[in-house]
Design a protein around this motif. Structure first.
Motif, PDB file in Angstrom:
ATOM      1  N   LYS A   1       0.837  -1.271   0.098  1.00 32.68           N
ATOM      2  CA  LYS A   1       0.113   0.031   0.095  1.00 32.68           C
ATOM      3  C   LYS A   1       0.823   1.207   0.012  1.00 32.68           C
ATOM      4  CE  LYS A   1      -2.973   3.162   1.390  1.00 32.68           C
ATOM      5  NZ  LYS A   1      -4.309   3.731   0.376  1.00 32.68           N
ATOM      6  N   VAL A   2       1.026   1.717  -1.166  1.00 32.75           N
ATOM      7  CA  VAL A   2       2.078   2.993  -1.262  1.00 32.75           C
ATOM      8  C   VAL A   2       1.316   4.110  -0.685  1.00 32.75           C
ATOM      9  CG1 VAL A   2       2.918   4.549  -3.027  1.00 32.75           C
ATOM     10  CG2 VAL A   2       3.290   1.902  -3.200  1.00 32.75           C
ATOM     11  N   TYR A   3       1.944   4.945   0.111  1.00 36.22           N
ATOM     12  CA  TYR A   3       1.203   6.043   0.442  1.00 36.22           C
ATOM     13  C   TYR A   3       2.186   7.495   0.132  1.00 36.22           C
ATOM     14  CZ  TYR A   3       4.607   5.566   4.520  1.00 36.22           C
ATOM     15  OH  TYR A   3       5.505   5.453   5.390  1.00 36.22           O
ATOM     16  N   ARG A   4       3.284   7.314  -0.214  1.00 33.15           N
ATOM     17  CA  ARG A   4       3.972   8.738  -0.073  1.00 33.15           C
ATOM     18  C   ARG A   4       5.244   8.234  -1.210  1.00 33.15           C
ATOM     19  NH1 ARG A   4       5.206  10.078   5.044  1.00 33.15           N
ATOM     20  NH2 ARG A   4       7.224   8.963   5.016  1.00 33.15           N
ATOM     21  N   LEU A   5       5.384   9.513  -2.119  1.00 33.58           N
ATOM     22  CA  LEU A   5       6.354   9.642  -2.914  1.00 33.58           C
ATOM     23  C   LEU A   5       7.370  10.651  -2.262  1.00 33.58           C
ATOM     24  CD1 LEU A   5       4.660  10.061  -6.331  1.00 33.58           C
ATOM     25  CD2 LEU A   5       5.933   7.935  -5.687  1.00 33.58           C
ATOM     26  N   ASN A   6       8.567  10.552  -1.979  1.00 33.54           N
ATOM     27  CA  ASN A   6       9.616  11.451  -1.292  1.00 33.54           C
ATOM     28  C   ASN A   6      10.205  11.980  -2.415  1.00 33.54           C
ATOM     29  OD1 ASN A   6       8.844  10.407   1.456  1.00 33.54           O
ATOM     30  ND2 ASN A   6       9.752   8.391   0.690  1.00 33.54           N
ATOM     31  N   THR A   7      10.664  13.238  -2.052  1.00 32.09           N
ATOM     32  CA  THR A   7      11.432  14.079  -3.210  1.00 32.09           C
ATOM     33  C   THR A   7      12.846  14.589  -2.369  1.00 32.09           C
ATOM     34  OG1 THR A   7       9.991  16.088  -2.809  1.00 32.09           O
ATOM     35  CG2 THR A   7       9.720  14.503  -4.550  1.00 32.09           C
ATOM     36  N   ASP A   8      13.891  14.863  -2.888  1.00 29.22           N
ATOM     37  CA  ASP A   8      14.929  15.529  -2.656  1.00 29.22           C
ATOM     38  C   ASP A   8      14.847  17.014  -2.744  1.00 29.22           C
ATOM     39  OD1 ASP A   8      15.583  16.065  -5.189  1.00 29.22           O
ATOM     40  OD2 ASP A   8      16.968  14.311  -5.641  1.00 29.22           O
ATOM     41  N   ASP A   9      15.969  17.812  -2.362  1.00 33.09           N
ATOM     42  CA  ASP A   9      16.042  19.215  -2.395  1.00 33.09           C
ATOM     43  C   ASP A   9      15.847  19.855  -3.902  1.00 33.09           C
ATOM     44  OD1 ASP A   9      16.451  19.502   0.342  1.00 33.09           O
ATOM     45  OD2 ASP A   9      18.375  19.569   0.151  1.00 33.09           O
TER      46      ASP A   9
ATOM     47  N   ASN B   1      13.257  10.529  -4.852  1.00 31.57           N
ATOM     48  CA  ASN B   1      14.271   9.536  -4.661  1.00 31.57           C
ATOM     49  C   ASN B   1      14.027   8.225  -3.841  1.00 31.57           C
ATOM     50  OD1 ASN B   1      13.537  10.489  -2.130  1.00 31.57           O
ATOM     51  ND2 ASN B   1      15.333  11.844  -2.090  1.00 31.57           N
ATOM     52  N   SER B   2      12.518   8.281  -3.494  1.00 32.57           N
ATOM     53  CA  SER B   2      12.159   7.037  -2.805  1.00 32.57           C
ATOM     54  C   SER B   2      10.643   7.022  -2.853  1.00 32.57           C
ATOM     55  CB  SER B   2      12.624   6.782  -1.670  1.00 32.57           C
ATOM     56  OG  SER B   2      12.464   7.580  -0.604  1.00 32.57           O
ATOM     57  N   VAL B   3      10.031   5.914  -2.438  1.00 32.97           N
ATOM     58  CA  VAL B   3       8.658   5.650  -2.285  1.00 32.97           C
ATOM     59  C   VAL B   3       8.346   4.848  -1.021  1.00 32.97           C
ATOM     60  CG1 VAL B   3       8.412   3.648  -3.870  1.00 32.97           C
ATOM     61  CG2 VAL B   3       6.289   4.848  -3.197  1.00 32.97           C
ATOM     62  N   ASP B   4       7.366   5.084  -0.277  1.00 31.08           N
ATOM     63  CA  ASP B   4       7.167   4.400   0.887  1.00 31.08           C
ATOM     64  C   ASP B   4       5.927   3.726   0.874  1.00 31.08           C
ATOM     65  OD1 ASP B   4       9.314   5.444   2.149  1.00 31.08           O
ATOM     66  OD2 ASP B   4       8.420   7.115   3.146  1.00 31.08           O
ATOM     67  N   TYR B   5       5.713   2.459   1.139  1.00 29.38           N
ATOM     68  CA  TYR B   5       4.543   1.690   1.442  1.00 29.38           C
ATOM     69  C   TYR B   5       4.370   0.973   2.664  1.00 29.38           C
ATOM     70  CZ  TYR B   5       7.120  -2.536   0.062  1.00 29.38           C
ATOM     71  OH  TYR B   5       7.920  -3.943   0.160  1.00 29.38           O
ATOM     72  N   PHE B   6       3.332   0.533   2.927  1.00 29.38           N
ATOM     73  CA  PHE B   6       2.824  -0.414   4.093  1.00 29.38           C
ATOM     74  C   PHE B   6       2.830  -1.750   3.398  1.00 29.38           C
ATOM     75  CE2 PHE B   6       0.785   3.794   5.297  1.00 29.38           C
ATOM     76  CZ  PHE B   6       1.561   3.978   6.443  1.00 29.38           C
ATOM     77  N   ASP B   7       3.603  -2.474   4.102  1.00 28.92           N
ATOM     78  CA  ASP B   7       3.511  -4.114   3.838  1.00 28.92           C
ATOM     79  C   ASP B   7       2.173  -4.574   4.492  1.00 28.92           C
ATOM     80  OD1 ASP B   7       3.894  -6.848   3.543  1.00 28.92           O
ATOM     81  OD2 ASP B   7       6.079  -6.664   4.254  1.00 28.92           O
ATOM     82  N   LEU B   8       1.329  -5.006   3.832  1.00 28.76           N
ATOM     83  CA  LEU B   8       0.367  -5.660   4.403  1.00 28.76           C
ATOM     84  C   LEU B   8       0.282  -7.007   4.756  1.00 28.76           C
ATOM     85  CD1 LEU B   8      -2.514  -4.149   2.048  1.00 28.76           C
ATOM     86  CD2 LEU B   8      -1.247  -3.032   3.948  1.00 28.76           C
ATOM     87  N   THR B   9       1.375  -7.655   4.578  1.00 30.61           N
ATOM     88  CA  THR B   9       1.711  -8.989   4.916  1.00 30.61           C
ATOM     89  C   THR B   9       2.554  -8.849   6.179  1.00 30.61           C
ATOM     90  OG1 THR B   9       4.036  -9.122   3.723  1.00 30.61           O
ATOM     91  CG2 THR B   9       1.869  -9.627   2.382  1.00 30.61           C
ATOM     92  N   ASP B  10       3.114  -7.594   6.536  1.00 30.59           N
ATOM     93  CA  ASP B  10       4.024  -7.686   7.820  1.00 30.59           C
ATOM     94  C   ASP B  10       3.693  -6.515   8.982  1.00 30.59           C
ATOM     95  OD1 ASP B  10       5.899  -8.244   9.538  1.00 30.59           O
ATOM     96  OD2 ASP B  10       7.609  -7.320   8.193  1.00 30.59           O
ATOM     97  N   ASN B  11       2.242  -6.656   9.082  1.00 31.69           N
ATOM     98  CA  ASN B  11       1.817  -5.892  10.238  1.00 31.69           C
ATOM     99  C   ASN B  11       1.619  -4.375   9.984  1.00 31.69           C
ATOM    100  OD1 ASN B  11       1.088  -7.834  12.087  1.00 31.69           O
ATOM    101  ND2 ASN B  11       3.135  -7.894  12.580  1.00 31.69           N
ATOM    102  N   ASP B  12       1.703  -3.981   8.546  1.00 31.43           N
ATOM    103  CA  ASP B  12       1.560  -2.765   7.986  1.00 31.43           C
ATOM    104  C   ASP B  12       2.833  -2.006   8.216  1.00 31.43           C
ATOM    105  OD1 ASP B  12      -0.940  -3.539   6.886  1.00 31.43           O
ATOM    106  OD2 ASP B  12      -1.752  -1.889   8.775  1.00 31.43           O
ATOM    107  N   LYS B  13       4.053  -2.832   8.133  1.00 33.65           N
ATOM    108  CA  LYS B  13       5.377  -2.009   8.509  1.00 33.65           C
ATOM    109  C   LYS B  13       5.650  -1.066   7.431  1.00 33.65           C
ATOM    110  CE  LYS B  13       8.247  -4.719  10.482  1.00 33.65           C
ATOM    111  NZ  LYS B  13       9.682  -5.483  10.828  1.00 33.65           N
ATOM    112  N   SER B  14       6.201  -0.126   7.529  1.00 33.19           N
ATOM    113  CA  SER B  14       6.582   0.712   6.548  1.00 33.19           C
ATOM    114  C   SER B  14       8.041   0.325   5.831  1.00 33.19           C
ATOM    115  CB  SER B  14       6.419   2.273   6.764  1.00 33.19           C
ATOM    116  OG  SER B  14       6.780   3.140   5.984  1.00 33.19           O
TER     117      SER B  14
END
Length: 561
Positions: free
Chosen positions: A249-257, A262-275
């Motif tokens: 479950k992707v929830y954010r795109l991260n940008t640099d200055d 530069n990266s994307v964050d998601y919640f792993d629904l198979t591992d207790n929603d670990k980011s």
């Protein structure tokens, strides 16, 4: 936060806008990561069961995340409701698993509505930054690679083609199609065999259509339907260069200055929603139009204080559904000749017929100049006896039971046949149809849900009514004993596009002509979000074609280094 490994390209979503990117980049030797919120289902998971259409297991859970919907009341006020209707398919391959696969191309005039027909007051219509000719080779590529069955016939609005015919012959034809053709020719119309993204012959490890009737809204048991998974992702993963991460479950795109992702964050629904964080050189968003806008708006950074791509307030704007309507013709079997009744009772083969005689309407009773019209597709609904029986228990406000109900059920299934048409026309983009973030409601993970305001332009209603009336005329010419239709102004649960319109002007669009975000050099959006208008057909074919076009530009970019 758990760190995942780096990819050359990270794709968020796995539907029609994602599959071509993954396929082409993996084939070219680049490391591709696909992040999909849903699970991976295969042909054996799709049963011929009316209760297993867009079942909850294939969709986002209403209790976890919802869409807030606002619709006009007709008096200037807006109703507010909470709905999950915009989740088209929450599995690998997305909504392409459940499409009916009517594969019409857009036509040249769809790319230049303003130039062809002028501006319409209250609409935000624009010409596309590319032409039909630029997209045409990719329509051909989709036909050959994804698999489109059909037959090209001459008609007044036939679009230019570089190939004489479709690569696969038409799917098996329902016997009543001949009755339809005869009626249309009597009206001096041009009935079209409808192209389908469904294999009529085995191809590339996929089986041909089984003609069960369980098609639209159902996953395909044989793999014949041209879903992104069956047609592209299965092959992409076999290269060894494509990894599909499910329940991400992707929830954010991260940008640099500098403003690049530069990266994307998601919640792993198979591992207790670990980011989990994923890094890549290039990122592609293809989450389905509403969720793609939501993700960009939710991804704020130093260079993107209001969300990525939103420095001119365009993200989420110019959303559009598919305007139109539906109609029915009911044939009383005991009033037909025996062979005619037998034909109508035939189950399995598709009724692959469409009319595009009114793709442009030149009728003074409607307008003093030609206006854009639409398409009528004639179909049989998938088998749904249980739901049909449930609806039969009501006769007006009276609840039937016992003998009257039994007689009505018997009559419905043995004495008549319902034949349907669907109307597709443009939903004009306007200031009252857009996606934003709901200021109050959060999803299960604490993220703002998407808020959809679905205002429509009255012009759409007028065009749709004209087309519905034409469909009723055809039904009557076929000999239907009852015929009726209606226009809808509510947003469709699928066939949603726009929200990240592409164009040459950053002040009025989100993406450039190659679907790269104007103010974010390494981010692309390739689902239906890019479309300035949907045309008067279903958009999936065009989404596929455009994604292949964008894939070529990304491969070229990587090659240049």
């Amino acid at each position: 936060m758990k760190q995942s490994r780096k990819f050359d390209i990270c794709i968020i979503g796995s539907g029609a806008g994602a599959g071509p990117i993954a396929y082409e980049l993996a084939k070219a030797g680049y490391k591709v990561g696909v992040l999909e919120k849903g699970r991976w289902f295969k042909e054996t998971d799709f049963f011929k069961d009316e209760q297993l259409g867009r079942h909850s297991v294939f969709r986002s859970q209403f209790k976890d995340e919802r869409h807030t919907l606002e619709e006009p009341n007709g008096d200037g006020s807006w109703s507010s409701d909470t709905t999950s209707q915009f989740w088209g398919g929450n599995i690998v391959g997305g909504a392409s698993n459940f499409m009916s696969a009517y594969f019409h191309r857009l036509k040249p005039q769809d790319f230049r509505l303003v130039s062809e027909y002028g501006n319409i007051e209250g609409a935000n219509t624009v010409d596309w930054p590319i032409s039909y000719d630029e997209l045409e080779p990719y329509y051909t590529k989709v036909e050959q690679l994804v698999g489109v069955s059909g037959k090209v016939v001459e008609h007044p609005h036939l679009e230019p083609r570089s190939s004489k015919d479709f690569p696969f012959p038409p799917t098996a034809e329902h016997p009543v199609a001949q009755r339809f053709d005869s009626a249309c020719k009597g009206l001096k119309l041009h009935p079209l065999p409808m192209a389908r993204g469904i294999l009529s012959q085995p191809f590339n490890g996929r089986l041909s259509c089984e003609y069960s009737g369980y098609c639209g809204s159902y996953g395909c048991h044989s793999g014949a339907k041209a879903s992104s998974r069956a047609a592209l992702l299965d092959t992409a993963t076999k290269t060894g260069n494509c990894e599909i991460v499910t329940q991400a479950k992707v929830y954010r795109l991260n940008t640099d200055d500098s403003g690049k992702v530069n990266s994307v964050d998601y919640f792993d629904l198979t591992d207790n929603d670990k980011s989990v964080r994923v890094t890549a050189n290039i990122f592609v968003v293809a989450c389905y139009a509403i969720e793609s806008s939501r993700l960009l708006l939710s991804s704020r950074g130093k260079k993107h204080p209001d969300g990525i791509g939103n420095n001119h307030g365009q993200v989420g704007k110019n959303l559009h559904c598919c305007a139109g309507g539906t109609g029915h013709g009911v044939f009383e079997l005991d009033k037909l000749k025996s062979f005619e009744a037998k034909q109508l009772k035939t189950r399995g083969p598709f009724f692959n017929r469409a009319l595009q005689d009114w793709y442009e309407i030149d009728d003074e009773s409607v307008s003093d100049k030609p206006i854009k019209g639409g398409t009528l597709d004639f179909v049989f609904d998938p088998p749904s006896p249980t739901s049909e029986v449930s609806s039969l228990k009501w006769q007006g406000e009276n609840l039937l039971w016992g003998t009257p109900l039994k007689q009505r059920i018997k009559s419905h299934f043995t004495q008549s046949k319902d034949f349907k048409f669907e109307v597709f026309c443009d939903w004009l983009t306007n200031d009252e149809c857009y996606v934003s973030l709901d200021p109050d409601e959060k999803d299960r993970w604490g993220q703002s849900v998407a808020k959809v305001r679905a205002g429509f332009h009255p012009h759409d209603e007028r065009v749709a009514q004209y087309l519905v009336d034409r469909g009723i005329e055809v039904m009557k010419a076929m000999g239907a004993h009852e015929a009726w239709g209606n226009v809808f102004t509510q947003p469709t649960s699928n066939l949603v596009a726009g929200g990240c319109r592409f164009g040459d002007d950053p002040t009025t669009s989100v993406l450039d002509r190659n679907c790269r975000v104007h103010d974010c050099d390494n981010l692309y959006v390739t689902d239906g979000s890019f479309m300035p208008n949907g045309g008067s057909v279903t958009p999936t074919f065009t989404i596929y074609a455009n994604a292949f076009r964008v894939a070529d530009s990304i491969v070229e970019r990587f090659a240049k280094g």
